[in-house]
Design an enzyme around this catalytic site. Structure first.
Site, PDB file in Angstrom:
ATOM      1  N   GLU A 118      -3.571 -47.483  -7.328  1.00  0.00           N
ATOM      2  CA  GLU A 118      -3.978 -46.095  -7.055  1.00  0.00           C
ATOM      3  C   GLU A 118      -2.969 -45.137  -7.692  1.00  0.00           C
ATOM      4  OE1 GLU A 118      -6.872 -45.451  -3.657  1.00  0.00           O
ATOM      5  OE2 GLU A 118      -4.873 -45.071  -2.919  1.00  0.00           O
ATOM      6  N   HIS A 165      -0.179 -46.482   1.202  1.00  0.00           N
ATOM      7  CA  HIS A 165      -0.978 -45.433   0.555  1.00  0.00           C
ATOM      8  C   HIS A 165      -0.044 -44.299   0.119  1.00  0.00           C
ATOM      9  CE1 HIS A 165      -3.804 -42.185  -0.100  1.00  0.00           C
ATOM     10  NE2 HIS A 165      -4.694 -43.132  -0.307  1.00  0.00           N
TER      11      HIS A 165
HETATM   12  P1  PGA Z   1     -10.150 -40.228  -3.558  1.00  0.00           P
HETATM   13  O1  PGA Z   1      -9.077 -40.930  -2.621  1.00  0.00           O
HETATM   14  O2  PGA Z   1     -11.197 -41.247  -3.897  1.00  0.00           O
HETATM   15  O3  PGA Z   1     -10.683 -39.104  -2.734  1.00  0.00           O
HETATM   16  O4  PGA Z   1      -9.419 -39.755  -4.786  1.00  0.00           O
HETATM   17  C1  PGA Z   1      -8.664 -42.249  -2.852  1.00  0.00           C
HETATM   18  C2  PGA Z   1      -7.508 -42.594  -1.952  1.00  0.00           C
HETATM   19  O5  PGA Z   1      -6.643 -41.762  -1.682  1.00  0.00           O
HETATM   20  O6  PGA Z   1      -7.414 -43.704  -1.454  1.00  0.00           O
END
Ligand code: PGA
Length: 264
Positions: free
Chosen positions: A172, A102
């Protein structure tokens, strides 16, 4: 894990460092579970703080909702590692999944080599791995594509072919994550990156396995953009952070994902 084409979408809630008490965690979990069990087109995974995993995993004896961790230590097994939690320990308290890579862990120091070690250790402990990849910013020279390619290739290097189906890749983009994000990626951005990641996988391991691997999107996903991202982006699910902390909002996302799963 369902393969593509049997079309079952995955919604992974990343609770991050929330909520503030076990009572709230149980209540949030219960409300999410009630919704999840009504919609067979969706598998829900809740990635919760370590301290809630044992508590919630005991309640999660259903194939449509699972508990996962948000990270694991790079060291394996047990031993004198103050503050560390290995994949094995996570699995023993009932986690079936863990996130690795992450961006909030990468910012805290996890480079591609550490992410690879964590991914392997999670697989050895029998966990499904949610591998997050994504660029910090988009440049006009396409360097962001190279960054994502390196993250994917590096993390998967040396993995046994038989283990690939246990890895879920989540695109992401860092610029789309959290309450300081400008916006979510557009459905078109998501489509392009989903195709690109599948191409990287096909080059690595061949079309057939690549096609069966799940690629999701995360970063400011919510009940407003879920449908478009799932339909146009043709991803296998979403990984919401903030939206997973509100059972009503997350519940709407479950309904949407179920609808999209049935329609495709
Ligand atoms: P968010 O976070 O949906 O609050 O932008 C996603 C993540 O960090 O996995």
């Amino acid at each position: 894990m369902a393969k593509k084409n049997s079309r079952r979408l995955l919604l992974i809630g990343n609770w991050k460092m929330n909520p503030s008490s076990p009572e709230e965690a149980v209540s949030l979990y219960r409300r999410t579970r009630t919704k999840a069990l009504k919609f067979p087109g969706v598998t829900v995974v809740l990635c919760v703080p370590y301290i809630y995993i044992g508590l919630l995993a005991k309640k999660a004896a259903d194939k449509r909702i699972h508990i996962g961790g948000q990270d694991i230590s790079v060291v394996e097994g047990i031993g004198a590692y103050t503050g560390a939690v290995s994949a094995e320990l996570l699995s023993k308290v009932g986690a079936r999944y863990t996130i690795v890579g992450h961006s909030e862990r990468r910012i805290a120091g996890d480079d591609n080599i550490v992410v690879r070690a964590k991914l392997k250790s999670a697989l050895r402990a029998g966990l499904f791995v949610i591998l997050c990849v994504g660029e910090t910013e988009r440049d006009s020279h396409g360097r962001y594509l190279t960054a994502v390619k390196e993250q994917v290739e590096s993390a998967l290097r040396g993995i046994d072919r038989a283990e690939y189906h246990k890895v879920i890749i989540v695109y992401e983009p860092v610029w789309a994550i959290g309450d300081k994000a400008l916006r979510a990626a557009t459905p078109q951005d998501v489509l392009e990156m989903q195709i690109y990641i599948h191409k990287i996988l096909a080059d690595l391991i061949g079309q057939e396995i690549a096609r069966s691997m799940l690629v999701l999107y995360g970063g400011s996903s919510d009940q407003k953009n879920a449908e478009e991202i799932l339909r146009t982006g043709q991803v296998d699910g979403l990984l919401p952070g903030r939206a997973s902390l509100n059972p009503e909002v997350f519940g709407v996302m479950i309904v949407i994902a179920d609808r999209v799963a049935r329609a495709t």
